[in-house]
Scaffold this motif. Structure first.
Motif, PDB file in Angstrom:
ATOM      1  N   ARG A  10       0.833  -1.209   0.000  1.00  0.00           N
ATOM      2  CA  ARG A  10       0.000   0.000   0.000  1.00  0.00           C
ATOM      3  C   ARG A  10       0.859   1.247   0.000  1.00  0.00           C
ATOM      4  N   LEU A  11       1.968   1.204   0.754  1.00  0.00           N
ATOM      5  CA  LEU A  11       2.871   2.359   0.787  1.00  0.00           C
ATOM      6  C   LEU A  11       3.481   2.602  -0.587  1.00  0.00           C
ATOM      7  N   SER A  14       0.904   4.190  -2.797  1.00  0.00           N
ATOM      8  CA  SER A  14       0.699   5.595  -2.419  1.00  0.00           C
ATOM      9  C   SER A  14       1.831   6.474  -2.943  1.00  0.00           C
ATOM     10  N   LEU A  15       3.061   5.976  -2.813  1.00  0.00           N
ATOM     11  CA  LEU A  15       4.223   6.761  -3.250  1.00  0.00           C
ATOM     12  C   LEU A  15       4.228   6.921  -4.766  1.00  0.00           C
ATOM     13  N   LYS A  17       1.914   7.553  -6.639  1.00  0.00           N
ATOM     14  CA  LYS A  17       1.021   8.632  -7.088  1.00  0.00           C
ATOM     15  C   LYS A  17       1.723   9.979  -7.127  1.00  0.00           C
ATOM     16  N   LEU A  18       2.918  10.051  -6.557  1.00  0.00           N
ATOM     17  CA  LEU A  18       3.654  11.316  -6.560  1.00  0.00           C
ATOM     18  C   LEU A  18       4.324  11.512  -7.916  1.00  0.00           C
TER      19      LEU A  18
ATOM     20  N   LEU B  29       7.835  17.721  -4.421  1.00  0.00           N
ATOM     21  CA  LEU B  29       6.942  16.713  -3.848  1.00  0.00           C
ATOM     22  C   LEU B  29       5.986  17.354  -2.846  1.00  0.00           C
ATOM     23  N   HIS B  32       3.311  19.128  -4.507  1.00  0.00           N
ATOM     24  CA  HIS B  32       2.373  18.181  -5.093  1.00  0.00           C
ATOM     25  C   HIS B  32       1.462  17.582  -4.019  1.00  0.00           C
ATOM     26  N   LEU B  33       2.038  17.286  -2.863  1.00  0.00           N
ATOM     27  CA  LEU B  33       1.233  16.712  -1.776  1.00  0.00           C
ATOM     28  C   LEU B  33       0.133  17.681  -1.359  1.00  0.00           C
ATOM     29  N   LEU B  36      -2.537  17.312  -3.827  1.00  0.00           N
ATOM     30  CA  LEU B  36      -3.131  15.973  -3.873  1.00  0.00           C
ATOM     31  C   LEU B  36      -4.514  16.007  -3.214  1.00  0.00           C
ATOM     32  N   ASP B  40      -6.000  10.888  -1.051  1.00  0.00           N
ATOM     33  CA  ASP B  40      -4.700  10.339  -1.443  1.00  0.00           C
ATOM     34  C   ASP B  40      -3.614  10.727  -0.445  1.00  0.00           C
ATOM     35  N   GLU B  43      -4.114   8.821   2.759  1.00  0.00           N
ATOM     36  CA  GLU B  43      -3.763   7.421   2.510  1.00  0.00           C
ATOM     37  C   GLU B  43      -2.243   7.238   2.597  1.00  0.00           C
ATOM     38  N   LEU B  44      -1.494   8.210   2.065  1.00  0.00           N
ATOM     39  CA  LEU B  44      -0.030   8.120   2.131  1.00  0.00           C
ATOM     40  C   LEU B  44       0.444   8.244   3.578  1.00  0.00           C
ATOM     41  N   ALA B  47      -0.355   5.078   5.254  1.00  0.00           N
ATOM     42  CA  ALA B  47       0.503   3.982   4.774  1.00  0.00           C
ATOM     43  C   ALA B  47       1.864   4.021   5.469  1.00  0.00           C
ATOM     44  N   ILE B  48       2.388   5.227   5.665  1.00  0.00           N
ATOM     45  CA  ILE B  48       3.682   5.356   6.340  1.00  0.00           C
ATOM     46  C   ILE B  48       3.569   4.879   7.784  1.00  0.00           C
ATOM     47  N   VAL B  51       3.065   1.000   7.898  1.00  0.00           N
ATOM     48  CA  VAL B  51       4.244   0.218   7.562  1.00  0.00           C
ATOM     49  C   VAL B  51       5.198   0.178   8.759  1.00  0.00           C
TER      50      VAL B  51
END
Lengths: 205, 205
Positions: A10-11, A14-15, A17-18, B29, B32-33, B36, B40, B43-44, B47-48, B51
């Motif tokens: 999933r990570l 997600s990454l 998408k950057l 980045l 962009h975030l 986003l 999304d 979700e990132l 996800a971090i 993990v």
């Protein structure tokens, strides 16, 4: 074959998408995030959350800000009669870093690109017109990028601002194109040299 | 000059800690975030967090996993008598993607690099020795990278495994070096060609 553990997969997704991050880079970053200290990883997760929750656009110039109006628009020292129109907040930041501009800004939040379906109505051109019509502005500097879309947007702005400019005595200018400071003439492209020639000005010593 | 809003500056700083990400990329980045979608971005961030919270090392092979032992070690179909020793879990994933290996793995979690202060005791060599001494293993394939550190680590492993190998009849092998599949001979380096020549084998049609 055995796949990545769920949370890792999933990570990676997600990454990916950057921008500019493909499968390989996403995997490399994900593996690094796993190895990162808990503190650093959590700080990154928190920073992403915070930036989405706290950051908004300035209601005057559409810069990113945590407080509306943004620090530039709220600064009494800045010359409100001179507005520099840029495509993105990051262009504004670049001008601020250069420290050469004492006026205020207007972020279009993009450029006109009809082929990508981005028309004038997708940008903050309407609010810019309103600012011009409110009076008090002496100059509008169009500082969109010196590329195809940026030039097209600049021409569109010049035309759409013409009436308000005439009515309120606003000078509409465009940033200079020419050889970049520090460049070697032999290494710059012919498009740059053409710009530099056609934009030449009197040499004041 | 006006600086980045706090939350944006913190995000840029956090991103800069990732490998291969400098100031410019971190800013790109981060911007962009901000743009986003909320979904999304969250979700990132999630996800971090996940993990870091869910991923652990398999207690047998040190692969990343959410459940101990990892799916490979837990799979009754895999040949437990053949252990492929890799540097990192991502190398394990690469072998799994290739789908050519039906045995199990052992992740060293690095390679020996004395100059960087990484000695054998920083890797999972002790647990590998224990696995070898427990018996039941017929072959240990050393699949560290074909570079200086990987080769050095391979030689070290061969020596350190020698006793257990003799005692339990374990064959210690090294993955083949040679021309990569799909390559054009004229374009590969002389080091590769030397490997390909010295590693040549009988041609079975």
């Amino acid at each position: 074959m055995t796949n990545y553990p769920d949370s890792l997969a999933r990570l990676v997704e997600s990454l990916k998408k950057l921008p500019g991050i493909g499968s390989k880079t996403a995997e490399r970053l994900a593996f690094h995030l796993v190895k990162l200290s808990d503190d650093d990883a959590m700080e990154l997760a928190r920073a992403i959350r915070d930036v989405k929750q706290n950051l908004t656009h300035c209601s005057i110039c559409f810069n990113f800000t945590e407080h509306d109006p943004c620090p530039v628009c709220a600064d009494a020292q800045r010359d409100k009669s001179c507005v520099c129109v840029v495509e993105q907040p990051k262009d504004l930041m670049a001008f601020e870093k250069a420290g050469a501009f004492k006026g205020v800004y207007h972020c279009l939040l993009g450029h006109i690109a009809m082929l990508e379906g981005i028309g004038p109505e997708d940008l903050t051109i309407e609010p810019l017109l309103k600012r011009a019509q409110q009076g008090g502005i002496k100059e509008i500097i169009i500082a969109t990028n010196p590329d195809l879309e940026g030039e097209g947007t600049a021409v569109y702005l010049r035309d759409v601002l013409a009436d308000a400019a005439k009515q309120h005595g606003i000078k509409v200018t465009r940033i200079a194109r020419g050889v970049p400071a520090g460049a070697e003439i032999e290494n710059v492209s012919s498009a740059i040299l053409s710009d530099a020639l056609s934009g030449r000005a009197d040499f004041r010593g």
